[in-house]
Design a protein around this motif. Structure first.
Motif, mmCIF file in Angstrom:
data_model
loop_
_atom_site.group_PDB
_atom_site.id
_atom_site.type_symbol
_atom_site.label_atom_id
_atom_site.label_comp_id
_atom_site.label_asym_id
_atom_site.label_seq_id
_atom_site.Cartn_x
_atom_site.Cartn_y
_atom_site.Cartn_z
ATOM 1 N N ARG A 272 9.814 14.175 36.810
ATOM 2 C CA ARG A 272 8.894 15.002 37.580
ATOM 3 C C ARG A 272 7.446 14.730 37.151
ATOM 4 N NH1 ARG A 272 10.351 19.751 35.766
ATOM 5 N NH2 ARG A 272 12.267 19.727 36.975
ATOM 6 N N GLN A 273 7.213 14.678 35.840
ATOM 7 C CA GLN A 273 5.865 14.425 35.330
ATOM 8 C C GLN A 273 5.391 13.028 35.714
ATOM 9 O OE1 GLN A 273 3.960 16.814 33.955
ATOM 10 N NE2 GLN A 273 2.305 15.340 34.120
ATOM 11 N N SER A 274 6.280 12.072 35.700
ATOM 12 C CA SER A 274 5.932 10.706 36.095
ATOM 13 C C SER A 274 5.499 10.661 37.559
ATOM 14 C CB SER A 274 7.129 9.782 35.871
ATOM 15 O OG SER A 274 6.909 8.533 36.435
ATOM 16 N N LYS A 275 6.218 11.367 38.412
ATOM 17 C CA LYS A 275 5.865 11.415 39.835
ATOM 18 C C LYS A 275 4.515 12.106 40.040
ATOM 19 C CE LYS A 275 10.553 11.301 41.708
ATOM 20 N NZ LYS A 275 11.574 12.054 42.433
ATOM 21 N N ILE A 276 4.270 13.163 39.303
ATOM 22 C CA ILE A 276 2.997 13.882 39.407
ATOM 23 C C ILE A 276 1.845 12.986 38.959
ATOM 24 C CG2 ILE A 276 1.641 15.792 38.429
ATOM 25 C CD1 ILE A 276 4.288 17.407 38.381
ATOM 26 N N ASP A 277 2.023 12.283 37.833
ATOM 27 C CA ASP A 277 0.988 11.381 37.336
ATOM 28 C C ASP A 277 0.704 10.259 38.324
ATOM 29 O OD1 ASP A 277 0.813 12.906 35.060
ATOM 30 O OD2 ASP A 277 2.046 11.552 33.838
ATOM 31 N N GLN A 278 1.764 9.701 38.906
ATOM 32 C CA GLN A 278 1.606 8.627 39.878
ATOM 33 C C GLN A 278 0.867 9.127 41.119
ATOM 34 O OE1 GLN A 278 5.315 6.917 41.090
ATOM 35 N NE2 GLN A 278 4.347 5.107 41.976
ATOM 36 N N SER A 279 1.201 10.324 41.567
ATOM 37 C CA SER A 279 0.539 10.904 42.729
ATOM 38 C C SER A 279 -0.943 11.172 42.443
ATOM 39 C CB SER A 279 1.235 12.196 43.137
ATOM 40 O OG SER A 279 0.543 12.830 44.171
ATOM 41 N N ASN A 280 -1.237 11.700 41.260
ATOM 42 C CA ASN A 280 -2.632 11.955 40.877
ATOM 43 C C ASN A 280 -3.431 10.661 40.794
ATOM 44 O OD1 ASN A 280 -2.176 14.683 40.759
ATOM 45 N ND2 ASN A 280 -1.899 14.729 38.532
ATOM 46 N N LYS A 281 -2.813 9.602 40.287
ATOM 47 C CA LYS A 281 -3.487 8.310 40.192
ATOM 48 C C LYS A 281 -3.790 7.755 41.580
ATOM 49 C CE LYS A 281 -3.186 3.882 37.871
ATOM 50 N NZ LYS A 281 -2.392 3.003 37.023
ATOM 51 N N GLN A 282 -2.834 7.870 42.505
ATOM 52 C CA GLN A 282 -3.052 7.405 43.876
ATOM 53 C C GLN A 282 -4.159 8.211 44.553
ATOM 54 O OE1 GLN A 282 0.793 7.652 45.704
ATOM 55 N NE2 GLN A 282 1.443 5.639 44.939
ATOM 56 N N THR A 283 -4.206 9.503 44.299
ATOM 57 C CA THR A 283 -5.253 10.345 44.863
ATOM 58 C C THR A 283 -6.618 9.926 44.324
ATOM 59 O OG1 THR A 283 -3.701 12.183 45.020
ATOM 60 C CG2 THR A 283 -6.040 12.722 45.164
ATOM 61 N N GLU A 284 -6.688 9.640 43.033
ATOM 62 C CA GLU A 284 -7.941 9.213 42.419
ATOM 63 C C GLU A 284 -8.398 7.878 42.990
ATOM 64 O OE1 GLU A 284 -11.225 9.805 40.273
ATOM 65 O OE2 GLU A 284 -9.570 11.208 40.316
ATOM 66 N N ILE A 285 -7.466 6.961 43.205
ATOM 67 C CA ILE A 285 -7.799 5.665 43.792
ATOM 68 C C ILE A 285 -8.291 5.852 45.223
ATOM 69 C CG2 ILE A 285 -6.798 3.489 44.614
ATOM 70 C CD1 ILE A 285 -5.014 3.548 42.111
ATOM 71 N N ALA A 286 -7.665 6.752 45.969
ATOM 72 C CA ALA A 286 -8.079 6.999 47.352
ATOM 73 C C ALA A 286 -9.472 7.633 47.399
ATOM 74 C CB ALA A 286 -7.074 7.898 48.055
ATOM 75 N N LYS A 287 -9.791 8.486 46.425
ATOM 76 C CA LYS A 287 -11.103 9.115 46.384
ATOM 77 C C LYS A 287 -12.191 8.123 46.002
ATOM 78 C CE LYS A 287 -11.391 13.014 44.107
ATOM 79 N NZ LYS A 287 -11.117 14.065 43.127
ATOM 80 N N ASN A 288 -11.898 7.200 45.103
ATOM 81 C CA ASN A 288 -12.880 6.234 44.614
ATOM 82 C C ASN A 288 -12.310 4.825 44.620
ATOM 83 O OD1 ASN A 288 -15.447 7.067 44.020
ATOM 84 N ND2 ASN A 288 -14.854 8.050 42.105
ATOM 85 N N PRO A 289 -12.175 4.182 45.764
ATOM 86 C CA PRO A 289 -11.591 2.838 45.785
ATOM 87 C C PRO A 289 -12.494 1.803 45.113
ATOM 88 C CG PRO A 289 -12.410 3.431 47.952
ATOM 89 C CD PRO A 289 -12.546 4.644 47.088
ATOM 90 N N ILE A 290 -13.795 2.013 45.127
ATOM 91 C CA ILE A 290 -14.727 1.072 44.507
ATOM 92 C C ILE A 290 -14.573 1.093 42.992
ATOM 93 C CG2 ILE A 290 -17.175 0.550 44.195
ATOM 94 C CD1 ILE A 290 -17.625 1.872 46.943
ATOM 95 N N LEU A 291 -14.303 2.263 42.431
ATOM 96 C CA LEU A 291 -14.172 2.396 40.985
ATOM 97 C C LEU A 291 -13.026 1.549 40.454
ATOM 98 C CD1 LEU A 291 -15.349 3.845 38.546
ATOM 99 C CD2 LEU A 291 -13.765 5.704 38.962
ATOM 100 N N GLU A 292 -11.917 1.495 41.169
ATOM 101 C CA GLU A 292 -10.784 0.689 40.728
ATOM 102 C C GLU A 292 -11.126 -0.795 40.755
ATOM 103 O OE1 GLU A 292 -7.842 1.461 39.296
ATOM 104 O OE2 GLU A 292 -8.728 3.451 39.234
ATOM 105 N N ALA A 293 -11.888 -1.220 41.742
ATOM 106 C CA ALA A 293 -12.280 -2.627 41.823
ATOM 107 C C ALA A 293 -13.246 -2.979 40.691
ATOM 108 C CB ALA A 293 -12.925 -2.913 43.171
ATOM 109 N N VAL A 294 -14.070 -2.024 40.285
ATOM 110 C CA VAL A 294 -15.059 -2.261 39.231
ATOM 111 C C VAL A 294 -14.391 -2.337 37.861
ATOM 112 C CG1 VAL A 294 -17.006 -1.172 38.037
ATOM 113 C CG2 VAL A 294 -16.957 -1.244 40.514
ATOM 114 N N ARG A 295 -13.333 -1.608 37.654
ATOM 115 C CA ARG A 295 -12.689 -1.554 36.337
ATOM 116 C C ARG A 295 -12.128 -2.888 35.876
ATOM 117 N NH1 ARG A 295 -9.739 4.310 36.620
ATOM 118 N NH2 ARG A 295 -11.634 5.470 36.211
#
Length: 185
Positions: free
Chosen positions: A42-65
């Motif tokens: 359950r925690q793994s699914k929540i973490d994965q979902s939060n990470k996808q949400t963060e990527i969707a909010k800031n797609p440029i940030l992931e490319a910069v990293r």
């Protein structure tokens, strides 16, 4: 193959003490083991979902990293600071930059190492004292005396790490620093 060892353990899920027959036993029962597995999943699914949400909010940030060289704007986005703060760090000599034509880039490893240093070390560096008006040239005086454009002058000042002093509406540079550059060049 059975063993006769009895080890007192604490269940990693329910925190109750139990007797284990192996050294690798983590849970007191199949019920606790199943509940722990479900909680991890359950925690793994929540973490994965939060990470996808963060990527969707800031797609440029992931490319910069993943980049090794960053522009000033990208570095500000990555570390959550303004462009002027980065330029201030560059002018103080805390960060090194590279120029490719008009484009300014900063190495990612330089930024990481700068922010890894404790803040006390950075604040304890004494800032160079103003040598006085009689020991300084203004930018205009340097341009007229050595017949150099303002862009070339600022490039030389930046490349040699010469300290500029902004007092009022004029920018001053120590005479000895400028004389060394133009006598050597």
């Amino acid at each position: 193959m059975s063993t006769n060892i009895k080890i007192k353990r604490i269940c990693e899920f329910c925190q109750n003490e139990f007797i284990a027959k192996t050294t690798k036993t983590q849970y007191c029962s199949l019920k606790c083991s199943s509940r722990a597995y479900k909680a991890r999943t359950r925690q793994s699914k929540i973490d994965q979902s939060n990470k996808q949400t963060e990527i969707a909010k800031n797609p440029i940030l992931e490319a910069v990293r993943v980049k090794d060289f960053l522009s000033i704007k990208q570095a500000g986005l990555l570390f959550g600071i303004s462009r002027s703060t980065i330029y201030r760090l560059v002018s103080r000599g805390h960060l090194d930059i590279g120029k490719f034509g008009k484009r300014t880039v900063i190495r990612r490893c330089d930024l990481d190492s700068f922010f890894a240093l404790p803040a006390e070390d950075l604040l304890l560096k004494p800032k160079q004292q103003f040598p006085g008006f009689e020991n300084c040239y203004t930018i205009t005086e340097i341009q007229q005396k050595f017949n150099i454009s303002s862009g070339a002058l600022y490039f030389l000042i930046q490349r040699h790490g010469i300290v500029k002093y902004a007092i009022g509406k004029f920018t001053y540079v120590a005479k000895q620093d400028i004389d060394i550059i133009f006598n050597a060049v």
